[in-house]
Write an enzyme that holds these catalytic residues in place. Sequence first.
Site, PDB file in Angstrom:
ATOM      1  N   ASP A 107       0.833  -1.210   0.000  1.00 16.30           N
ATOM      2  CA  ASP A 107       0.000   0.000   0.000  1.00 16.30           C
ATOM      3  C   ASP A 107       0.869   1.262   0.000  1.00 16.30           C
ATOM      4  O   ASP A 107       2.087   1.204   0.270  1.00 16.30           O
ATOM      5  CB  ASP A 107      -0.871  -0.043   1.269  1.00 16.30           C
TER       6      ASP A 107
ATOM      7  N   ASP B 105     -10.759   1.953  -3.283  1.00 22.37           N
ATOM      8  CA  ASP B 105     -11.336   1.581  -1.990  1.00 22.37           C
ATOM      9  C   ASP B 105     -12.852   1.587  -2.052  1.00 22.37           C
ATOM     10  O   ASP B 105     -13.510   1.173  -1.106  1.00 22.37           O
ATOM     11  CB  ASP B 105     -10.875   2.558  -0.902  1.00 22.37           C
TER      12      ASP B 105
END
Length: 744
Positions: free
Chosen positions: A460, A526
């Site tokens: 990430d 997301d």
Amino acid sequence: MPTLPQSVHLTSAGVSALFDLSTGGLPALDHWGPALPALDEAAARAIASANYLPVVSNQPDVSFKPALLAEGHRGWLGRPGISGHREGADWTPKFAITAVSLNGDSLGAGHHEAGAATLSVTASDPLASLTVTLTSELTESGLLRTRAELTNTGATDYTLDNLTLTYPLPPEATEILDFGGSWTQERTPQRTSIHQGTYLREGRRGRTGADYAFVLHAGRPGFGFRSGELWGVHTGFSGNHTHLIEHAHNGMRVIGGGELLLPGEVTLSPGASYGSPWVYGVYSGTGLDAAAHRFHSFLRGRDRRVDAARPVTINVWEAVYFDHDLDRLKDLADRAADLGVERFVLDDGWFGSRRDDFRGLGDWHVSPEVWPEGLTPLIDYVHERGMQFGLWFEAEMVNLDSDVARAHPEWVMAPNPQRMPVESRHQQVLNLTIPECYDYVLGAVSAVLRENAIDYIKWDHNRDLVESATRATGRAAVHEQTLAIYRMFDTLRAEFPSLEIESCASGGARIDLEMMQRTDRVWVSDCIDPLERQRMNRWTTQLLPPEFMGSHIASGSSHTTGRTHTLTYRASVAVFGHLGIEWDLAQASAAELSDLREWIAFYKAERGLLLGGDLVRVDTDESLSLHGVVTPDASRALFSFGINSLTGINPLGRLRFPGLAADAQYRIRPLLIGTVPGDLKAPAWFGLPGSQETPTSSNPWPQAIREPVDLPGVVLSGAALEHVGVQAPAMFPEQALLFEINRI
Ligand code: DGJ
């Protein structure tokens, strides 16, 4: 001095790139577009001469064409290819070719023809003491990509401010399509027109960006998925970068890009070189799908193959967030394995003091607090259930409340020792350009990978790089930081060759072709709300084939939009990417689990086509979506028809299915998997039991479908499917229905 070539014509997959080298200066493209027949020397010379602008009043008294790296000495007054200087001098170089090679073999005089090949041109300016090598490759799939390597051959430092590579655009290309967006809204398309001046998209986020141009297209007005001529560029770089279209003073148009260098980032000492990113050019005469196919074939042909058998994944983030509890996670693993899931990914929260996003980031050791016996009990449990184990990292970042930041404040990026950049997600950036910091991060990640049986990592990158510099010197460090992360991935992949890496950056903020040389999957966004996701997935496939796109089924109520959707709709969207689950399965009802099982079985049976087929997207009103995948031999296809919103038009009219073989006969039928889409009303061609081919007012067919039923559909030719189509069913909005099309 060897005799130099006059021109080189590369042609592959319906695309030609014709390079004019006849001036002895840097190459200019006489043509980049549809394939030309093979040329001889005279024909190439004629094209070259036909391409010179007339000399007009009040402009330089020379006729010229800009090179791939545009120079002012020719009369070009647009953005220069190189902006740089040596104490204020040597800022406008004039390069002369010294060597030309094709696929590594030196090229002699005359005209040269080749297919997919790599042309390399080295040129020097002895007065400015600079040498540049331009490498242009026409790939098998017809992408044209170019990079530059600039070397300082002088005795003093050379400051490079910017290097931009451009390709010519024809005047008919007047409409721009590129992308904007933000977190949870990645790859939002935007259209505008080319006007005089520069259309410039700058990415200054230190990562590729959720809002970056992605692919900057210019085409004939109205170009769509299946029609229209267009040219596009993609700058393959994961740090600061540009994409631009310039409509210059003399009517010329160019399209290109490059890295965006921060002040002082690149100073070339004597003998040192700067390598630019690849700037990819894509041409299509038949719309955006054909352009996407060129990128897809390119990625499908990379050394490290990602095949279509992508394992069904569960990621625990939206199921448990930071609440790591072994028993709960084992229970989730049981439920997932029972449904047929094949990979289990433990997300953020397993290390250091990371119980929330305020602390612990950077401390890459398994937390004894939540994992007293380490990760092994969970990893073994997952493996025993036949699933791979994946683990989350975000190793370029740090919370100031962490052991590593306390021990090494000098490793945290800052514009000077007195001032910190603003925080973002309560975190700062670790400076991988400091060798000790780089070694710490690589060592810590490698140790976790060595000590645990990990098959997969999700990597990430949750904040933009703001004022990112080496704290002690104040020097901007985004350029070197980007190269450092590439180096780190290369090193990790060398030590752990079977390890898969997912590129995530608060969702889809690091999706570019240089990152895709090192990673095997991306987290598109997301936002898992299927209404939003179908749009993001549709446009993400402009660059990536679907097998690279993480595509999950989340809980019914979206965690980022609050909207609620049926499982059928969520799954219909998700199966056209690398399928995953991101949902606390303990909260799912028996009916939902039963449907989910069906969808997973469907995905497994069809993933060869879903993830290995040729992409087809149909131009529709924004209120609808119609897209699919077709086998390369056009024998089978799967399509999805979705209603995004109501517009007052009912019934919706015909759906047309391109991409099939015109003469072949196909059976098209709806596929009902799990719960039937809400209020589904069948048109006659579905062949619902009891219906007739031709309805009459006294004998209307039964329309409403409430239970899954095997429907025969109708047999039509590929030409009829493409040009006539079939009537769309009616159903509630925010629903989708799949169609199977099989050649008879
Ligand atoms: C952002 C990612 O996009 C999410 O999927 C999740 O991994 C969180 N970070 C974890 O902090």
